[in-house]
Write an enzyme that holds these catalytic residues in place. Structure first.
Site, PDB file in Angstrom:
ATOM      1  N   GLY A   9      -5.109  -1.808   1.057  1.00 23.99           N
ATOM      2  CA  GLY A   9      -5.071  -2.034   2.511  1.00 23.99           C
ATOM      3  C   GLY A   9      -6.469  -2.071   3.100  1.00 23.99           C
ATOM      4  O   GLY A   9      -6.725  -1.493   4.162  1.00 23.99           O
ATOM      5  N   ALA A  10      -7.376  -2.773   2.427  1.00 17.43           N
ATOM      6  CA  ALA A  10      -8.783  -2.780   2.858  1.00 17.43           C
ATOM      7  C   ALA A  10      -9.094  -3.912   3.839  1.00 17.43           C
ATOM      8  O   ALA A  10     -10.235  -4.068   4.258  1.00 17.43           O
ATOM      9  CB  ALA A  10      -9.695  -2.883   1.640  1.00 17.43           C
ATOM     10  N   GLY A  13      -8.284  -1.744   9.618  1.00 18.64           N
ATOM     11  CA  GLY A  13      -8.122  -0.321   9.937  1.00 18.64           C
ATOM     12  C   GLY A  13      -8.871   0.639   9.023  1.00 18.64           C
ATOM     13  O   GLY A  13     -10.055   0.469   8.727  1.00 18.64           O
ATOM     14  N   PHE A  14      -8.182   1.700   8.612  1.00 20.51           N
ATOM     15  CA  PHE A  14      -8.822   2.766   7.817  1.00 20.51           C
ATOM     16  C   PHE A  14      -9.405   2.218   6.507  1.00 20.51           C
ATOM     17  O   PHE A  14     -10.481   2.636   6.078  1.00 20.51           O
ATOM     18  CB  PHE A  14      -7.811   3.862   7.444  1.00 20.51           C
ATOM     19  CG  PHE A  14      -7.167   4.572   8.601  1.00 20.51           C
ATOM     20  CD1 PHE A  14      -7.758   4.617   9.854  1.00 20.51           C
ATOM     21  CD2 PHE A  14      -5.948   5.220   8.431  1.00 20.51           C
ATOM     22  CE1 PHE A  14      -7.156   5.280  10.921  1.00 20.51           C
ATOM     23  CE2 PHE A  14      -5.337   5.886   9.478  1.00 20.51           C
ATOM     24  CZ  PHE A  14      -5.929   5.919  10.731  1.00 20.51           C
ATOM     25  N   ARG A  34      -3.106  -8.116   1.126  1.00 21.09           N
ATOM     26  CA  ARG A  34      -2.525  -9.462   1.022  1.00 21.09           C
ATOM     27  C   ARG A  34      -3.466 -10.514   1.598  1.00 21.09           C
ATOM     28  O   ARG A  34      -3.559 -11.616   1.078  1.00 21.09           O
ATOM     29  CB  ARG A  34      -1.174  -9.505   1.756  1.00 21.09           C
ATOM     30  CG  ARG A  34      -0.084  -8.733   1.060  1.00 21.09           C
ATOM     31  CD  ARG A  34       1.098  -8.508   1.960  1.00 21.09           C
ATOM     32  NE  ARG A  34       0.717  -7.742   3.157  1.00 21.09           N
ATOM     33  CZ  ARG A  34       1.562  -7.304   4.071  1.00 21.09           C
ATOM     34  NH1 ARG A  34       2.848  -7.562   3.938  1.00 21.09           N
ATOM     35  NH2 ARG A  34       1.139  -6.614   5.109  1.00 21.09           N
ATOM     36  N   VAL A  59       1.059  -5.130  -2.570  1.00 21.53           N
ATOM     37  CA  VAL A  59       1.246  -3.933  -3.409  1.00 21.53           C
ATOM     38  C   VAL A  59       2.721  -3.636  -3.696  1.00 21.53           C
ATOM     39  O   VAL A  59       3.026  -2.845  -4.582  1.00 21.53           O
ATOM     40  CB  VAL A  59       0.565  -2.671  -2.803  1.00 21.53           C
ATOM     41  CG1 VAL A  59      -0.943  -2.779  -2.827  1.00 21.53           C
ATOM     42  CG2 VAL A  59       1.094  -2.349  -1.409  1.00 21.53           C
ATOM     43  N   TYR A 151       9.746   6.030   8.926  1.00 23.60           N
ATOM     44  CA  TYR A 151       8.286   6.074   8.784  1.00 23.60           C
ATOM     45  C   TYR A 151       7.830   7.510   8.513  1.00 23.60           C
ATOM     46  O   TYR A 151       7.094   7.779   7.555  1.00 23.60           O
ATOM     47  CB  TYR A 151       7.583   5.512  10.028  1.00 23.60           C
ATOM     48  CG  TYR A 151       6.078   5.624   9.907  1.00 23.60           C
ATOM     49  CD1 TYR A 151       5.385   4.877   8.957  1.00 23.60           C
ATOM     50  CD2 TYR A 151       5.356   6.520  10.697  1.00 23.60           C
ATOM     51  CE1 TYR A 151       4.008   5.002   8.805  1.00 23.60           C
ATOM     52  CE2 TYR A 151       3.979   6.652  10.561  1.00 23.60           C
ATOM     53  CZ  TYR A 151       3.315   5.891   9.611  1.00 23.60           C
ATOM     54  OH  TYR A 151       1.950   6.031   9.451  1.00 23.60           O
ATOM     55  N   LYS A 155       6.094   9.380   5.063  1.00 23.32           N
ATOM     56  CA  LYS A 155       4.829  10.123   5.063  1.00 23.32           C
ATOM     57  C   LYS A 155       5.056  11.575   4.631  1.00 23.32           C
ATOM     58  O   LYS A 155       4.155  12.201   4.057  1.00 23.32           O
ATOM     59  CB  LYS A 155       4.170  10.047   6.439  1.00 23.32           C
ATOM     60  CG  LYS A 155       3.694   8.630   6.785  1.00 23.32           C
ATOM     61  CD  LYS A 155       2.697   8.089   5.766  1.00 23.32           C
ATOM     62  CE  LYS A 155       2.141   6.725   6.133  1.00 23.32           C
ATOM     63  NZ  LYS A 155       1.141   6.223   5.174  1.00 23.32           N
TER      64      LYS A 155
HETATM   65  P1  NDP Z   1      -3.644  -1.459   9.702  1.00 21.10           P
HETATM   66  O1  NDP Z   1      -2.409  -2.225  10.028  1.00 21.10           O
HETATM   67  O2  NDP Z   1      -4.882  -1.722  10.469  1.00 21.10           O
HETATM   68  O3  NDP Z   1      -3.956  -1.603   8.135  1.00 21.10           O
HETATM   69  C1  NDP Z   1      -2.936  -1.579   7.174  1.00 21.10           C
HETATM   70  C2  NDP Z   1      -3.476  -2.126   5.870  1.00 21.10           C
HETATM   71  O4  NDP Z   1      -2.419  -2.065   4.880  1.00 21.10           O
HETATM   72  C3  NDP Z   1      -3.881  -3.583   5.984  1.00 21.10           C
HETATM   73  O5  NDP Z   1      -5.097  -3.758   5.303  1.00 21.10           O
HETATM   74  C4  NDP Z   1      -2.782  -4.333   5.277  1.00 21.10           C
HETATM   75  O6  NDP Z   1      -3.328  -5.479   4.640  1.00 21.10           O
HETATM   76  C5  NDP Z   1      -2.348  -3.307   4.233  1.00 21.10           C
HETATM   77  N1  NDP Z   1      -0.999  -3.551   3.743  1.00 21.10           N
HETATM   78  C6  NDP Z   1       0.175  -3.408   4.400  1.00 21.10           C
HETATM   79  N2  NDP Z   1       1.196  -3.815   3.635  1.00 21.10           N
HETATM   80  C7  NDP Z   1       0.657  -4.230   2.455  1.00 21.10           C
HETATM   81  C8  NDP Z   1       1.196  -4.787   1.261  1.00 21.10           C
HETATM   82  N3  NDP Z   1       2.508  -4.991   1.109  1.00 21.10           N
HETATM   83  N4  NDP Z   1       0.344  -5.109   0.254  1.00 21.10           N
HETATM   84  C9  NDP Z   1      -0.990  -4.917   0.391  1.00 21.10           C
HETATM   85  N5  NDP Z   1      -1.557  -4.385   1.490  1.00 21.10           N
HETATM   86  C10 NDP Z   1      -0.731  -4.065   2.518  1.00 21.10           C
HETATM   87  O7  NDP Z   1      -3.224   0.076   9.866  1.00 21.10           O
HETATM   88  P2  NDP Z   1      -3.978   1.456   9.532  1.00 21.10           P
HETATM   89  O8  NDP Z   1      -5.345   1.261   9.048  1.00 21.10           O
HETATM   90  O9  NDP Z   1      -3.760   2.323  10.692  1.00 21.10           O
HETATM   91  O10 NDP Z   1      -3.035   1.971   8.356  1.00 21.10           O
HETATM   92  C11 NDP Z   1      -3.520   2.434   7.114  1.00 21.10           C
HETATM   93  C12 NDP Z   1      -2.673   3.627   6.689  1.00 21.10           C
HETATM   94  O11 NDP Z   1      -2.844   4.684   7.633  1.00 21.10           O
HETATM   95  C13 NDP Z   1      -1.169   3.354   6.640  1.00 21.10           C
HETATM   96  O12 NDP Z   1      -0.650   3.978   5.489  1.00 21.10           O
HETATM   97  C14 NDP Z   1      -0.647   4.021   7.903  1.00 21.10           C
HETATM   98  O13 NDP Z   1       0.688   4.417   7.770  1.00 21.10           O
HETATM   99  C15 NDP Z   1      -1.589   5.204   7.988  1.00 21.10           C
HETATM  100  N6  NDP Z   1      -1.730   5.865   9.273  1.00 21.10           N
HETATM  101  C16 NDP Z   1      -2.085   5.185  10.406  1.00 21.10           C
HETATM  102  C17 NDP Z   1      -2.267   5.867  11.596  1.00 21.10           C
HETATM  103  C18 NDP Z   1      -2.608   5.166  12.876  1.00 21.10           C
HETATM  104  O14 NDP Z   1      -2.285   5.699  13.961  1.00 21.10           O
HETATM  105  N7  NDP Z   1      -3.260   4.033  12.839  1.00 21.10           N
HETATM  106  C19 NDP Z   1      -2.146   7.328  11.665  1.00 21.10           C
HETATM  107  C20 NDP Z   1      -1.735   7.940  10.427  1.00 21.10           C
HETATM  108  C21 NDP Z   1      -1.580   7.241   9.286  1.00 21.10           C
HETATM  109  P3  NDP Z   1      -2.634  -6.946   4.590  1.00 21.10           P
HETATM  110  O15 NDP Z   1      -1.776  -7.083   5.804  1.00 21.10           O
HETATM  111  O16 NDP Z   1      -3.796  -7.873   4.542  1.00 21.10           O
HETATM  112  O17 NDP Z   1      -1.856  -6.930   3.315  1.00 21.10           O
HETATM  113  C1  8X3 Z   2       0.657   7.016  12.600  1.00 23.02           C
HETATM  114  C2  8X3 Z   2       0.686   8.079  13.637  1.00 23.02           C
HETATM  115  O1  8X3 Z   2       2.176   9.147  15.420  1.00 23.02           O
HETATM  116  O2  8X3 Z   2       2.104   6.722  15.341  1.00 23.02           O
HETATM  117  O3  8X3 Z   2       1.037   7.499  11.363  1.00 23.02           O
HETATM  118  O4  8X3 Z   2       3.286   7.935  13.654  1.00 23.02           O
HETATM  119  S1  8X3 Z   2       2.140   7.957  14.533  1.00 23.02           S
END
Ligand code: NDP
Ligand code: 8X3
Length: 256
Positions: A9-10, A13-14, A34, A59, A151, A155
């Site tokens: 997921g690079a 976001g994170f 993706r 993935v 969701y 987690k």
């Molecule tokens: P983003 O949507 O910005 O990033 C998500 C990343 O996951 C993207 O790079 C996306 O890439 C990748 N991804 C999703 N599905 C697939 C797949 N099937 N195959 C490959 N890559 C995939 O969200 P965040 O950075 O916020 O999320 C990252 C993680 O942090 C997640 O696990 C989320 O649940 C978790 N999280 C987020 C929070 C928030 O408030 N933002 C808080 C707590 C946890 P692409 O679409 O190019 O495949």
């Molecule tokens: C993302 C944080 O509170 O939107 O995991 O579920 S929350």
């Protein structure tokens, strides 16, 4: 020493912020997502800082994932750090109204793909007696909220799986950490609300949420502690977020 850091997921976001943070330290990167075009652009941006391999891959597609990882040459195929970050939330409807396909996608991505990725990478870490698995959990895995249903449950799985991994690798120099962020502004809400940007923006309106860089800095620090220190879990919220009181319903008419 240069470490090999594999990040799922690079493309956003994170995950993207982690790539930038570890690149600043000169670490070698393997980036999965993706949207390969985004990974390619990021890789060009980081080219002067470190070596990068990109893998355009879903993935949740077991065969594609194995093939992608199988295509890596040393030292890219022997990660010191795996950041199991790819994940998503879909929908915020109550359980009795949610779309079962959204549930399936969340379980396939947040649970199945994360365990598969771990199963593919962990044996090498154990054999080399060196490694760190960073799983991205969430406050949603610790604290329920209306509409969090599957969701949050995925987690909670990630949290418990992280602890179980630690129990299994005890005696090896392999670390496991569950990172549990709260409100953070990424594409997360845009994805959750199926690209309704108005709805997504409302989540962050009037707040100062965590930034992807805040979380990446913490992950980088967690990966830089001395060899005898394991951070089991870290829950991180922005200052503007905290727990509410339990909700009380006053409308139910009982017929006993
Ligand atoms: P983003 O949507 O910005 O990033 C998500 C990343 O996951 C993207 O790079 C996306 O890439 C990748 N991804 C999703 N599905 C697939 C797949 N099937 N195959 C490959 N890559 C995939 O969200 P965040 O950075 O916020 O999320 C990252 C993680 O942090 C997640 O696990 C989320 O649940 C978790 N999280 C987020 C929070 C928030 O408030 N933002 C808080 C707590 C946890 P692409 O679409 O190019 O495949
Ligand atoms: C993302 C944080 O509170 O939107 O995991 O579920 S929350």
């Amino acid at each position: 020493m240069t470490r090999t850091v594999m990040i799922t997921g690079a493309s956003s976001g994170f995950g993207r912020a982690c790539a930038q943070r570890f690149a600043q330290a000169g670490d070698r990167l393997v980036l999965l997502a993706r949207r390969q075009d985004r990974l390619q652009a990021l890789s060009e941006q980081l080219r002067d800082l470190c070596d990068v391999q990109v893998l355009g891959c879903d993935v949740t597609d077991a065969a594609a994932l194995e093939q992608a990882l199988g295509s890596l040459e040393p030292p890219f195929n022997a990660p010191d750090i795996l950041i199991n970050n790819a994940g998503l939330a879909l929908g915020l409807e109550p359980a009795h109204e949610a779309d079962i396909r959204d549930w399936e996608t969340m379980i396939a991505t947040n649970v199945m793909a994360l365990v598969r990725m771990t199963r593919l990478i962990l044996p090498g870490m154990v054999a080399r007696d060196r490694g760190h698995i960073i799983n991205i959990g969430s406050t949603a895995g610790n604290w329920p909220y209306p509409g969090g249903n599957v969701y949050g449950a995925t987690k909670a799985f990630v949290q418990q799986f992280s602890r179980e991994l630690r129990a299994d690798v005890l005696g090896k120099k392999v670390k496991v950490t569950n990172i549990e962020p709260g409100l953070a502004e990424t594409e997360f809400s845009l994805v959750r609300f199926k690209h309704n940007s108005e709805q997504a923006d409302k989540v962050y309106d009037g707040t100062r949420p965590l930034s992807p860089e805040d979380v990446a800095d913490i992950i980088f620090w967690v990966c830089s502690t001395p060899p005898h220190v394991n951070i089991n879990a870290m829950e991180i919220m922005p200052l503007c977020q905290a727990w509410g009181p339990f909700r009380i319903d006053r409308t139910i008419q009982y017929d006993d």
